[in-house]
Design an enzyme around this catalytic site. Sequence first.
Site, PDB file in Angstrom:
ATOM      1  CG  HIS A 104      45.281  53.015  55.158  1.00 43.11           C
ATOM      2  ND1 HIS A 104      44.996  53.369  53.853  1.00 43.11           N
ATOM      3  CD2 HIS A 104      44.524  53.844  55.946  1.00 43.11           C
ATOM      4  CE1 HIS A 104      44.116  54.371  53.863  1.00 43.11           C
ATOM      5  NE2 HIS A 104      43.806  54.671  55.107  1.00 43.11           N
ATOM      6  CG  HIS A 174      45.798  58.966  55.753  1.00 39.21           C
ATOM      7  ND1 HIS A 174      44.888  59.768  56.407  1.00 39.21           N
ATOM      8  CD2 HIS A 174      45.130  57.847  55.414  1.00 39.21           C
ATOM      9  CE1 HIS A 174      43.734  59.132  56.465  1.00 39.21           C
ATOM     10  NE2 HIS A 174      43.843  57.969  55.859  1.00 39.21           N
ATOM     11  CD  GLU A 311      43.144  59.100  52.408  1.00 38.33           C
ATOM     12  OE1 GLU A 311      43.404  57.889  52.351  1.00 38.33           O
ATOM     13  OE2 GLU A 311      42.153  59.545  53.005  1.00 38.33           O
TER      14      GLU A 311
HETATM   15  C1  BGC Z   1      39.872  55.624  54.935  1.00 38.86           C
HETATM   16  C2  BGC Z   1      38.924  55.691  56.112  1.00 38.86           C
HETATM   17  C3  BGC Z   1      39.704  55.348  57.349  1.00 38.86           C
HETATM   18  C4  BGC Z   1      40.871  56.288  57.478  1.00 38.86           C
HETATM   19  C5  BGC Z   1      41.739  55.883  58.613  1.00 38.86           C
HETATM   20  C6  BGC Z   1      40.905  56.647  55.130  1.00 38.86           C
HETATM   21  O1  BGC Z   1      41.797  56.642  54.058  1.00 38.86           O
HETATM   22  O2  BGC Z   1      39.191  55.780  53.718  1.00 38.86           O
HETATM   23  O3  BGC Z   1      37.842  54.818  55.975  1.00 38.86           O
HETATM   24  O4  BGC Z   1      38.899  55.395  58.493  1.00 38.86           O
HETATM   25  O5  BGC Z   1      41.632  56.316  56.301  1.00 38.86           O
HETATM   26  O6  BGC Z   1      42.323  56.940  59.190  1.00 38.86           O
END
Ligand code: BGC
Length: 346
Positions: A104, A174, A311
């Site tokens: 991210h 998210h 997402e």
């Molecule tokens: C990921 C997860 C992660 C989360 C964090 C998701 O997009 O795939 O593995 O724990 O984001 O909040």
Amino acid sequence: MSNIQHFGQTAKGEDVAVIALSKGDISCKVLSFGATIQSLTVPDRNGQSLDIVLGYDSIKEYETLDAYLGAVVGRYANRIAKGKFSLNGKEYSLAINNGPNHLHGGIVGFSYKVWTIEDAGEDFVKLSLESADGEEAYPGNMKLTVTYTLENSSLSIHYEAVSDADTVCNLTNHSYFNLAGHSSGSALKQELKLNAEFYTPTDADSIPYGELSPVAGTPMDFREFTKLGERIDSDFIQLVQGNGYDHNYVVDGEVGQLRPAATARCAESGICMQLETTQPGVQLYTANYINEGRPGKGGAAYGPRHAFCLETQHFPDSPNKPNFPSAVLKAGEKYDHTARFIFSVE
Ligand code: BGC
């Protein structure tokens, strides 16, 4: 505008605004911190308003409780293996912030930045951000905007970006949805349908092996409406490793076209949410790592599997997977991605 108010201050003392949007019977609050959807309220089958996204009441929680609740993530949403990729013959090393991988956008990704309000009205807000060459070790000065627009029964998110040097770009929102209301507990009885014949299986650290596998005959198959919890605890290795669903699905149809990706529905509230995207993939994440008793908005206590994320994205680790659709954004070219959430009641 009267719908823009002070929300709080970051630890560094930056002011954060909250923008309240409404149209018909949908309303939404967006924070300038992380371009975050803090609340999203839609009517249930009795006409009662339900806030269907998880969120926090204070900036401090957004800054310190690491779950990207409602935020825009980037410059590269999802994972890049070992934080390394090569572009035009040069190797880039990004921060390792998730097991052995980059997740991210790194330590201070776009979800932790205070964005500028470019334009706003009753039913839309356009936020912008500048990301410097070398920030979180990504190449290229990038300018991006995210526009949230409410229509009578939908919320659309439009992402645009340009960079002055070749780079990689993968932006998503998210949000954690619970269609019975954000504080209603487990979301496992809610049903999901995904327009995806294939998904990208991963190793134990959630990096795709590179192949597209058919969902048919596995608990990954959501081509027909299925409760999220129906097979989540099966011994299928992908679900064991992911601690639930945490997988990228290959959205059927033509990349670049706004096309249906998913429909989720909740028997309790009657709320139905359809998702359309222009992107190649969508990550289904069943909030596996939200710890029990995590404090949320208005005194809510969140926990694992109390929500699901959809997402819209490039496939994880695309910069290292030549057979995946390319996530390279060439200098001067435009990144343009739309996601639309459409609400109805059943
Ligand atoms: C990921 C997860 C992660 C989360 C964090 C998701 O997009 O795939 O593995 O724990 O984001 O909040």
